[in-house]
Design a protein around this motif. Structure first.
Motif, PDB file in Angstrom:
ATOM      1  N   ASP A   1       0.788   5.832  13.660  1.00 63.78           N
ATOM      2  CA  ASP A   1       1.314   5.059  12.545  1.00 63.78           C
ATOM      3  C   ASP A   1       0.632   3.701  12.524  1.00 63.78           C
ATOM      4  O   ASP A   1      -0.250   3.409  13.340  1.00 63.78           O
ATOM      5  CB  ASP A   1       2.840   4.938  12.610  1.00 63.78           C
ATOM      6  N   ASP A   2       1.036   2.861  11.588  1.00 63.37           N
ATOM      7  CA  ASP A   2       0.317   1.608  11.349  1.00 63.37           C
ATOM      8  C   ASP A   2       0.526   0.592  12.459  1.00 63.37           C
ATOM      9  O   ASP A   2      -0.410  -0.078  12.885  1.00 63.37           O
ATOM     10  CB  ASP A   2       0.750   1.040   9.998  1.00 63.37           C
TER      11      ASP A   2
ATOM     12  N   VAL B   1       0.883  -1.171   0.000  1.00 62.30           N
ATOM     13  CA  VAL B   1       0.000   0.000   0.000  1.00 62.30           C
ATOM     14  C   VAL B   1       0.917   1.217   0.000  1.00 62.30           C
ATOM     15  O   VAL B   1       1.643   1.462   0.973  1.00 62.30           O
ATOM     16  CB  VAL B   1      -0.930   0.014   1.220  1.00 62.30           C
TER      17      VAL B   1
ATOM     18  N   THR C   1       9.181   3.541   7.204  1.00 62.91           N
ATOM     19  CA  THR C   1       8.335   2.622   6.462  1.00 62.91           C
ATOM     20  C   THR C   1       9.210   1.948   5.413  1.00 62.91           C
ATOM     21  O   THR C   1      10.265   2.479   5.063  1.00 62.91           O
ATOM     22  CB  THR C   1       7.150   3.345   5.768  1.00 62.91           C
TER      23      THR C   1
ATOM     24  N   ARG D   1      -4.278   9.800   7.968  1.00 60.85           N
ATOM     25  CA  ARG D   1      -3.474   8.674   7.502  1.00 60.85           C
ATOM     26  C   ARG D   1      -4.183   7.345   7.738  1.00 60.85           C
ATOM     27  O   ARG D   1      -4.192   6.467   6.869  1.00 60.85           O
ATOM     28  CB  ARG D   1      -2.120   8.671   8.206  1.00 60.85           C
ATOM     29  N   GLN D   2      -4.790   7.202   8.922  1.00 55.06           N
ATOM     30  CA  GLN D   2      -5.453   5.948   9.253  1.00 55.06           C
ATOM     31  C   GLN D   2      -6.524   5.600   8.214  1.00 55.06           C
ATOM     32  O   GLN D   2      -6.646   4.446   7.798  1.00 55.06           O
ATOM     33  CB  GLN D   2      -6.083   6.041  10.635  1.00 55.06           C
TER      34      GLN D   2
ATOM     35  N   LEU E   1       1.272   5.100   0.007  1.00 52.42           N
ATOM     36  CA  LEU E   1       0.505   6.287   0.387  1.00 52.42           C
ATOM     37  C   LEU E   1       1.036   7.513  -0.343  1.00 52.42           C
ATOM     38  O   LEU E   1       2.183   7.926  -0.137  1.00 52.42           O
ATOM     39  CB  LEU E   1       0.581   6.503   1.900  1.00 52.42           C
TER      40      LEU E   1
ATOM     41  N   ASP F   1       5.241   5.087   2.860  1.00 53.26           N
ATOM     42  CA  ASP F   1       5.033   6.486   2.529  1.00 53.26           C
ATOM     43  C   ASP F   1       5.782   6.820   1.238  1.00 53.26           C
ATOM     44  O   ASP F   1       7.001   6.585   1.150  1.00 53.26           O
ATOM     45  CB  ASP F   1       5.545   7.402   3.645  1.00 53.26           C
TER      46      ASP F   1
ATOM     47  N   ILE G   1       3.022  -1.253   4.204  1.00 50.86           N
ATOM     48  CA  ILE G   1       2.517   0.110   4.034  1.00 50.86           C
ATOM     49  C   ILE G   1       3.697   1.066   3.988  1.00 50.86           C
ATOM     50  O   ILE G   1       4.535   1.086   4.893  1.00 50.86           O
ATOM     51  CB  ILE G   1       1.552   0.472   5.178  1.00 50.86           C
TER      52      ILE G   1
ATOM     53  N   SER H   1      -6.595   6.580   5.087  1.00 51.86           N
ATOM     54  CA  SER H   1      -5.929   6.240   3.833  1.00 51.86           C
ATOM     55  C   SER H   1      -5.425   4.805   3.853  1.00 51.86           C
ATOM     56  O   SER H   1      -5.572   4.068   2.867  1.00 51.86           O
ATOM     57  CB  SER H   1      -4.756   7.201   3.590  1.00 51.86           C
ATOM     58  N   VAL H   2      -4.842   4.406   4.978  1.00 50.25           N
ATOM     59  CA  VAL H   2      -4.344   3.039   5.107  1.00 50.25           C
ATOM     60  C   VAL H   2      -5.502   2.044   5.026  1.00 50.25           C
ATOM     61  O   VAL H   2      -5.415   1.017   4.345  1.00 50.25           O
ATOM     62  CB  VAL H   2      -3.564   2.867   6.422  1.00 50.25           C
ATOM     63  N   GLU H   3      -6.582   2.354   5.705  1.00 49.49           N
ATOM     64  CA  GLU H   3      -7.729   1.440   5.706  1.00 49.49           C
ATOM     65  C   GLU H   3      -8.316   1.303   4.302  1.00 49.49           C
ATOM     66  O   GLU H   3      -8.658   0.195   3.869  1.00 49.49           O
ATOM     67  CB  GLU H   3      -8.790   1.925   6.692  1.00 49.49           C
TER      68      GLU H   3
END
Length: 296
Positions: free
Chosen positions: A253-254, A59, A228, A145-146, A61, A171, A169, A148-150
């Motif tokens: 962060d993740d 993923v 990342t 960010r959360q 971002l 950046d 994930i 976007s990750v989801e």
């Protein structure tokens, strides 16, 4: 400045159609930009086992605005040695890493999800169209960010049909991560469920409650600066997202999501060169690092 992106994407599109749907920035043919070819990967990667990546998806971002860069466009589209910052990561995940996996006889990652603002997606659609379906896909960014990750994670699950069990994930503002680092963090995640690249803090860190006076000095020996990719089991991330939403937790962060579940996160020693481009000065440093890699 928007025309610069159009020209860069056009160049990538032309190369992808001429090279069996492989995205390759012009630098890989001209040697002009400092992007490192697979043959230039240092021997340290050869000395370690390379994990099978058939169950890993990326993923990427790229939905941020980059306000601290004080530029006319988001930082991921600014040119870095003739190639937009974002394209360094695209080239790594879509070209150099799969090629390296092939050389090492392990399965490469099959899916990359590009989290990108819808206003930029039409310019990248020609590249996506020249890959097999599901190889490179769009997801829209969230408010934070959360989100976007989801969104990226849900798309990864969709396009992989459940084949992918780990999400890496990354950046797009970190264009200097190496194949060695990626192999290490993926291997650690597969063994432990979650892993994050990081380096021990070199700076002395002070804590302040009011921003005016020092409250205390935090022992540096226990502090790590995390980078990342952050690689996490997808089921764990999905459970974590549910917990964060239900309990209105704040995560930065993740792997913080994994920490919220009380589950372990492996620290994978990375490189200090895996910097995040945040200010104009960072671009100068990144240029210097790429120039040094090119000449080594």
């Amino acid at each position: 400045m928007r025309s610069i992106i159009n020209l860069a994407v056009l160049a990538l599109y032309s190369l992808s159609t001429a090279n069996s749907f492989v995205l390759q920035p012009p630098s890989l043919h001209t040697g002009s930009s400092g992007i490192i070819s697979t043959s230039q990967v240092s021997s340290s990667a050869d000395d370690e086992s390379v994990p099978d990546m058939g169950n890993v998806g990326f993923v990427l971002l790229a939905g941020g605005t980059g306000s601290r860069m004080k530029a006319s466009m988001p930082k991921q589209y600014l040119p870095l040695r003739g190639v937009p910052v974002l394209h360094h990561s695209l080239d790594l995940f879509l070209n150099r890493l799969p090629e390296y996996c092939k050389i090492k006889g392990v399965a490469p990652p099959d899916h990359v999800v590009l989290v990108m603002d819808p206003s930029y997606q039409p310019e990248y659609q020609p590249i996506i169209d020249n890959y097999p379906e599901g190889k490179l896909s769009f997801a829209n960014p969230g408010v934070e960010r959360q989100g976007s990750v989801e969104n990226g994670l849900n798309k990864l699950v969709e396009v992989s049909g459940g084949k992918v069990t780990f999400a890496a994930i990354h950046d797009s503002a970190r264009p200097l991560v190496t194949i060695e680092e990626i192999c290490s963090v993926i291997g650690d995640a597969q063994e432990n469920g979650a892993a994050v690249l990081g380096v021990p803090c070199k700076a002395t860190i002070k804590e302040s409650e009011d921003g005016a006076f020092v409250q205390r000095t935090i022992p540096r020996a226990r502090l790590w600066e995390v980078h990342t990719p952050q690689v996490v089991n997808i089921d764990t991330l999905l459970r974590g997202f549910k917990k964060v939403e239900e309990e209105d937790l704040e995560v930065t962060d993740d792997v913080s999501i994994v920490e919220a579940l009380g589950e372990p996160v492996k620290l994978t020693r990375g490189e200090y060169t895996n910097l995040k481009i945040t200010t104009p000065e960072d671009m100068d440093v990144a240029e210097a690092i790429l120039e040094e890699r090119k000449s080594s």
